[in-house]
Design an enzyme around this catalytic site. Structure first.
Site, PDB file in Angstrom:
ATOM      1  N   ASN A  69      35.293  28.397 -34.074  1.00 21.34           N
ATOM      2  CA  ASN A  69      36.078  27.789 -34.939  1.00 21.34           C
ATOM      3  C   ASN A  69      37.092  29.005 -35.645  1.00 21.34           C
ATOM      4  O   ASN A  69      36.673  29.826 -36.185  1.00 21.34           O
ATOM      5  CB  ASN A  69      35.374  27.137 -35.872  1.00 21.34           C
ATOM      6  CG  ASN A  69      36.310  26.851 -37.199  1.00 21.34           C
ATOM      7  OD1 ASN A  69      37.442  26.468 -36.729  1.00 21.34           O
ATOM      8  ND2 ASN A  69      35.411  26.479 -38.258  1.00 21.34           N
ATOM      9  N   LYS A 120      39.388  28.371 -37.691  1.00 19.08           N
ATOM     10  CA  LYS A 120      39.772  28.127 -39.050  1.00 19.08           C
ATOM     11  C   LYS A 120      41.237  28.441 -39.224  1.00 19.08           C
ATOM     12  O   LYS A 120      41.900  28.001 -38.194  1.00 19.08           O
ATOM     13  CB  LYS A 120      38.997  29.168 -40.054  1.00 19.08           C
ATOM     14  CG  LYS A 120      37.593  29.260 -39.753  1.00 19.08           C
ATOM     15  CD  LYS A 120      36.726  29.731 -40.791  1.00 19.08           C
ATOM     16  CE  LYS A 120      35.365  30.123 -40.405  1.00 19.08           C
ATOM     17  NZ  LYS A 120      34.278  29.932 -41.722  1.00 19.08           N
ATOM     18  N   HIS A 149      33.243  19.782 -41.141  1.00 13.19           N
ATOM     19  CA  HIS A 149      33.012  21.097 -41.363  1.00 13.19           C
ATOM     20  C   HIS A 149      32.790  21.268 -42.927  1.00 13.19           C
ATOM     21  O   HIS A 149      33.315  20.501 -43.596  1.00 13.19           O
ATOM     22  CB  HIS A 149      34.037  22.048 -40.881  1.00 13.19           C
ATOM     23  CG  HIS A 149      33.880  23.371 -40.833  1.00 13.19           C
ATOM     24  ND1 HIS A 149      33.895  24.177 -42.137  1.00 13.19           N
ATOM     25  CD2 HIS A 149      33.276  24.154 -40.140  1.00 13.19           C
ATOM     26  CE1 HIS A 149      33.625  25.503 -41.658  1.00 13.19           C
ATOM     27  NE2 HIS A 149      33.241  25.543 -40.458  1.00 13.19           N
ATOM     28  N   GLU A 154      33.806  23.576 -44.830  1.00 15.63           N
ATOM     29  CA  GLU A 154      35.098  23.745 -45.717  1.00 15.63           C
ATOM     30  C   GLU A 154      35.791  22.452 -46.026  1.00 15.63           C
ATOM     31  O   GLU A 154      36.509  22.374 -47.065  1.00 15.63           O
ATOM     32  CB  GLU A 154      36.039  24.795 -45.073  1.00 15.63           C
ATOM     33  CG  GLU A 154      35.212  26.132 -44.903  1.00 15.63           C
ATOM     34  CD  GLU A 154      35.347  27.080 -43.896  1.00 15.63           C
ATOM     35  OE1 GLU A 154      36.497  27.060 -42.956  1.00 15.63           O
ATOM     36  OE2 GLU A 154      34.719  28.147 -43.742  1.00 15.63           O
ATOM     37  N   GLU A 189      25.117  23.829 -40.265  1.00 12.84           N
ATOM     38  CA  GLU A 189      25.955  25.048 -40.588  1.00 12.84           C
ATOM     39  C   GLU A 189      25.413  25.229 -42.133  1.00 12.84           C
ATOM     40  O   GLU A 189      26.217  24.429 -42.946  1.00 12.84           O
ATOM     41  CB  GLU A 189      27.157  24.819 -40.442  1.00 12.84           C
ATOM     42  CG  GLU A 189      27.868  24.914 -39.101  1.00 12.84           C
ATOM     43  CD  GLU A 189      29.200  25.573 -38.784  1.00 12.84           C
ATOM     44  OE1 GLU A 189      29.315  26.271 -38.124  1.00 12.84           O
ATOM     45  OE2 GLU A 189      30.063  24.887 -39.346  1.00 12.84           O
ATOM     46  N   GLY A 223      30.701  32.528 -43.198  1.00 13.06           N
ATOM     47  CA  GLY A 223      31.480  33.347 -43.811  1.00 13.06           C
ATOM     48  C   GLY A 223      31.150  34.337 -44.794  1.00 13.06           C
ATOM     49  O   GLY A 223      32.004  35.045 -45.479  1.00 13.06           O
ATOM     50  N   SER A 270      27.563  32.679 -39.723  1.00 14.52           N
ATOM     51  CA  SER A 270      27.582  34.200 -39.665  1.00 14.52           C
ATOM     52  C   SER A 270      26.967  34.715 -38.249  1.00 14.52           C
ATOM     53  O   SER A 270      26.242  35.750 -38.189  1.00 14.52           O
ATOM     54  CB  SER A 270      27.082  35.141 -40.729  1.00 14.52           C
ATOM     55  OG  SER A 270      27.708  34.806 -41.965  1.00 14.52           O
TER      56      SER A 270
HETATM   57  C1  PEP Z   1      32.268  28.354 -39.143  1.00 16.77           C
HETATM   58  O1  PEP Z   1      33.432  28.362 -39.481  1.00 16.77           O
HETATM   59  O2  PEP Z   1      31.788  27.283 -38.621  1.00 16.77           O
HETATM   60  C2  PEP Z   1      31.319  29.318 -39.223  1.00 16.77           C
HETATM   61  C3  PEP Z   1      30.149  29.232 -38.956  1.00 16.77           C
HETATM   62  O3  PEP Z   1      31.783  30.472 -39.833  1.00 16.77           O
HETATM   63  P1  PEP Z   1      31.256  32.029 -39.584  1.00 16.77           P
HETATM   64  O4  PEP Z   1      30.734  32.209 -38.274  1.00 16.77           O
HETATM   65  O5  PEP Z   1      32.520  32.968 -40.150  1.00 16.77           O
HETATM   66  O6  PEP Z   1      30.019  32.008 -40.901  1.00 16.77           O
END
Ligand code: PEP
Length: 248
Positions: free
Chosen positions: A7, A9, A93, A95, A164, A170, A210
């Site tokens: 992803n 973003k 998601h 976010e 998640e 992040g 992450s």
């Molecule tokens: C994501 O955007 O779905 C995500 C898991 O981000 P990150 O790997 O940067 O934590």
């Protein structure tokens, strides 16, 4: 076969998207996984038409609207995303839920819209740190899952789930493989209760939060983890392919 999804973003515009695919080199193990990239909407066509894109890397859209067309300035409908090259859609998601205030009801509408036009929804669920500390992980992720389950039967259509934890996205904080397995087992048990054992067994549940080359092997090797959804570490083609190579 594991599912390795990236992803991007709000990173990598069309020029950088082309550069990513030109720089992506997949060894035999990485190429044998199911690979998905979710570019920003504005980069979808560039990604879809990029002559350097390995055709084994499928594309998805990061966000969709539930209506097919209309006066929704700034939004992208599912038919448009499909026309631009998306086969998958991220839905719910964290976010979108936490920065843009998307509700469970809106997530369900988006799942319905994706399915109407044969995009495979990747439904994201996850608890905040506060909810984890209050021992509410199962309650929160099952509420988010229950909101979309009415769209599916024992047989069809295909969808993916992504666990998640919000506190791991992040932040550099990663759930332990045991935390991920526990949450995935909770989700799979609900799939079993509602859609039956066979469907529960074949619905992929990805872990996200992450993930990077250094921890991918442990997370991908955890019980009940069928793949990973990668944010930051998917922006670099070398680290994306290293994560894919880490899948067994
Ligand atoms: C994501 O955007 O779905 C995500 C898991 O981000 P990150 O790997 O940067 O934590």
């Amino acid at each position: 076969m594991a599912i390795i999804a990236g992803n991007w973003k709000m990173h990598l515009g069309p020029t950088e998207a082309r550069r990513f695919f030109a720089g992506l080199s997949l060894d035999a193990r990485a190429a044998s996984q199911e690979l998905l990239i979710f570019p920003p909407t504005v980069s979808l066509v560039a990604a879809a038409e990029c002559p350097d894109r390995d055709a084994r890397v499928q594309l998805g859209v990061q966000n969709i609207h539930w209506e097919d067309a209309g006066a929704y300035t700034g939004e992208t409908s599912v038919p448009m995303a499909a026309d631009a090259g998306a086969s998958f859609a991220l839905v719910g998601h964290s976010e979108r839920r936490h920065v843009f205030g998307e509700s469970d009801a809106q997530v369900a509408l988006k799942v319905g819209a994706a399915l109407r036009h044969s995009l495979v929804p990747v439904v994201c669920v996850g608890e905040t740190l506060e909810e984890r500390r209050a021992d509410r992980v199962a309650e929160v992720i099952l509420r988010q899952l229950d909101a979309v389950l009415g769209a599916f039967t024992e047989d069809e259509p295909r969808f993916l789930l992504a666990y998640e934890p919000v506190w791991a996205i992040g932040t550099g904080e990663t759930a332990t493989p045991e935390d991920a397995s526990a949450a995935h087992s909770t989700l799979r048990a609900r799939l079993d209760e509602t859609l039956g054992l066979a469907r529960a067994a074949r619905t992929p549940i990805l872990y996200g939060g992450s993930v990077k080359p250094a921890n991918a092997r442990d997370l991908l090797g955890a019980a009940e983890v069928d793949g990973v959804l990668v944010g930051g570490a998917s922006l670099d083609p070398v680290s994306f392919s290293e994560i894919a190579s880490a899948a067994g």
